[in-house]
Enzyme design. Structure first.
Site, PDB file in Angstrom:
ATOM      1  N   ASP A  36     -20.445 -18.543  -9.265  1.00  0.00           N
ATOM      2  CA  ASP A  36     -21.565 -19.227  -9.933  1.00  0.00           C
ATOM      3  C   ASP A  36     -22.318 -18.277 -10.861  1.00  0.00           C
ATOM      4  OD1 ASP A  36     -21.025 -21.648  -8.800  1.00  0.00           O
ATOM      5  OD2 ASP A  36     -22.508 -21.468  -7.200  1.00  0.00           O
TER       6      ASP A  36
ATOM      7  N   ARG B  27     -13.072 -21.372  -0.846  1.00  0.00           N
ATOM      8  CA  ARG B  27     -13.467 -21.436   0.570  1.00  0.00           C
ATOM      9  C   ARG B  27     -13.993 -22.820   0.856  1.00  0.00           C
ATOM     10  NH1 ARG B  27     -17.231 -16.763   2.993  1.00  0.00           N
ATOM     11  NH2 ARG B  27     -18.817 -18.068   2.055  1.00  0.00           N
TER      12      ARG B  27
ATOM     13  N   ASP C 188     -23.483 -15.873  -4.885  1.00  0.00           N
ATOM     14  CA  ASP C 188     -22.206 -16.520  -5.171  1.00  0.00           C
ATOM     15  C   ASP C 188     -21.665 -15.965  -6.491  1.00  0.00           C
ATOM     16  OD1 ASP C 188     -20.253 -18.414  -6.263  1.00  0.00           O
ATOM     17  OD2 ASP C 188     -20.776 -19.633  -4.533  1.00  0.00           O
TER      18      ASP C 188
ATOM     19  N   THR D  25     -15.624 -25.193   6.783  1.00  0.00           N
ATOM     20  CA  THR D  25     -14.866 -24.319   7.700  1.00  0.00           C
ATOM     21  C   THR D  25     -14.876 -22.858   7.255  1.00  0.00           C
ATOM     22  OG1 THR D  25     -12.808 -24.569   6.468  1.00  0.00           O
ATOM     23  CG2 THR D  25     -13.263 -26.219   8.189  1.00  0.00           C
TER      24      THR D  25
HETATM   25  C1  PRP Z   1     -15.455 -16.622  -3.181  1.00  0.00           C
HETATM   26  C2  PRP Z   1     -14.978 -15.238  -3.590  1.00  0.00           C
HETATM   27  C3  PRP Z   1     -13.746 -15.059  -2.737  1.00  0.00           C
HETATM   28  C4  PRP Z   1     -14.130 -15.762  -1.462  1.00  0.00           C
HETATM   29  C5  PRP Z   1     -14.575 -14.715  -0.486  1.00  0.00           C
HETATM   30  O1  PRP Z   1     -14.759 -17.606  -3.823  1.00  0.00           O
HETATM   31  O2  PRP Z   1     -14.747 -15.119  -4.955  1.00  0.00           O
HETATM   32  O3  PRP Z   1     -12.578 -15.632  -3.293  1.00  0.00           O
HETATM   33  O4  PRP Z   1     -15.226 -16.629  -1.770  1.00  0.00           O
HETATM   34  O5  PRP Z   1     -14.793 -15.262   0.757  1.00  0.00           O
HETATM   35  P1  PRP Z   1     -13.889 -14.974   2.014  1.00  0.00           P
HETATM   36  O6  PRP Z   1     -13.626 -13.502   2.037  1.00  0.00           O
HETATM   37  O7  PRP Z   1     -14.761 -15.427   3.144  1.00  0.00           O
HETATM   38  O8  PRP Z   1     -12.632 -15.771   1.906  1.00  0.00           O
HETATM   39  P2  PRP Z   1     -15.182 -19.149  -3.734  1.00  0.00           P
HETATM   40  O9  PRP Z   1     -14.529 -19.807  -2.584  1.00  0.00           O
HETATM   41  O10 PRP Z   1     -16.681 -19.239  -3.787  1.00  0.00           O
HETATM   42  O11 PRP Z   1     -14.521 -19.785  -5.020  1.00  0.00           O
HETATM   43  P3  PRP Z   1     -14.795 -19.500  -6.584  1.00  0.00           P
HETATM   44  O12 PRP Z   1     -14.234 -18.153  -6.890  1.00  0.00           O
HETATM   45  O13 PRP Z   1     -14.017 -20.615  -7.217  1.00  0.00           O
HETATM   46  O14 PRP Z   1     -16.263 -19.581  -6.843  1.00  0.00           O
HETATM   47  N1  URA Z   2     -18.352 -15.715  -1.864  1.00  0.00           N
HETATM   48  C1  URA Z   2     -19.309 -15.222  -2.688  1.00  0.00           C
HETATM   49  O1  URA Z   2     -19.289 -15.477  -3.902  1.00  0.00           O
HETATM   50  N2  URA Z   2     -20.288 -14.473  -2.150  1.00  0.00           N
HETATM   51  C2  URA Z   2     -20.336 -14.183  -0.834  1.00  0.00           C
HETATM   52  O2  URA Z   2     -21.267 -13.467  -0.406  1.00  0.00           O
HETATM   53  C3  URA Z   2     -19.342 -14.696   0.005  1.00  0.00           C
HETATM   54  C4  URA Z   2     -18.354 -15.464  -0.540  1.00  0.00           C
END
Ligand code: PRP
Ligand code: URA
Length: 206
Positions: free
Chosen positions: A200, A101, A197, A105
């Site tokens: 993380d 994400r 998160d 944005t």
């Molecule tokens: C997180 C999560 C989803 C997304 C959810 O990933 O694991 O993929 O955000 O958000 P959305 O429904 O608003 O799209 P992130 O972008 O943090 O990446 P990561 O898995 O690499 O930590």
């Molecule tokens: N991605 C995450 O890991 N947690 C949230 O709550 C939303 C997006």
């Protein structure tokens, strides 16, 4: 369509994984355990075929799984659910979709794609612990449909009404299985109360 899995074992483990004191080792173990329970439910309608098995006593009419399963973790947090589903379905193939994400944005940015050839004919199970705005999941389903996938389900650990609405509006043919439909998104588009998160917390990067 969506289904919230309210089984007490799932809800107990969800309480533990939400806790901010839970470290990454325990968080990973809980993600694996919760995923097994969710997938047990999500895969209850898969194709089986009849076989006859000889027990030490007599012949038994049995059923074995006859569906080609393609598990698709959304990188990176989706990897935290991979062990759980492969424990349940060890012969499943695995395709990877890289998406993050954008911090400003909040829109998904695709950066990697590697899907098995069987994606067209198998049942695709998209795994990602968090379905927040729904942007990443909806984009992942777009990619799978463009690759020819016809049967898709989503398994996430936590979601919220906004995310469900987005994915269901874009993809009414896809069922979403989750351990919890939380209250809402906050101003940063994080799920409230959520679990923070997920990437993380899984990988100890914060
Ligand atoms: C997180 C999560 C989803 C997304 C959810 O990933 O694991 O993929 O955000 O958000 P959305 O429904 O608003 O799209 P992130 O972008 O943090 O990446 P990561 O898995 O690499 O930590
Ligand atoms: N991605 C995450 O890991 N947690 C949230 O709550 C939303 C997006």
């Amino acid at each position: 369509m969506h289904e919230e899995i309210t089984h007490p074992f799932v809800q107990h483990k969800l309480a533990l994984i939400r806790n901010k004191e839970t470290g990454h080792k325990k968080f990973r173990e809980l993600a694996t355990e919760i995923t097994m329970f969710l997938c047990y439910e999500a895969l209850k309608e898969i194709k089986v075929e009849k076989v006859t098995v000889q027990t030490p006593i007599a012949e038994a009419a049995c059923h074995v799984i006859a569906e080609d399963l393609v598990v698709v973790p959304i990188l990176r947090a989706g990897v935290g659910m991979l062990e759980g589903i492969l424990d349940l379905a060890p012969t499943a193939r695995v395709g990877f979709l890289g998406m993050y994400r954008d911090e400003t944005t909040k829109q998904p940015v695709a950066y990697y794609q590697k899907l098995p050839e069987q994606t067209k004919d198998g049942l695709c199970i998209v795994i990602d612990p968090m379905l927040a705005t729904g942007g990443s999941t909806a984009a992942a389903i777009d990619v799978l449909k463009a690759a020819g996938a016809r049967k898709i389900v989503v398994v996430c650990i936590v979601t919220c009404p906004e995310g469900l609405q987005t994915v269901e509006a874009a993809h009414p043919d896809v069922t979403i299985y989750t351990a919890s439909i939380d209250e809402r998104l906050d101003d940063h588009k994080y799920i409230v109360p959520g679990l923070g998160d997920a990437g993380d917390r899984l990988f100890g990067t914060r």
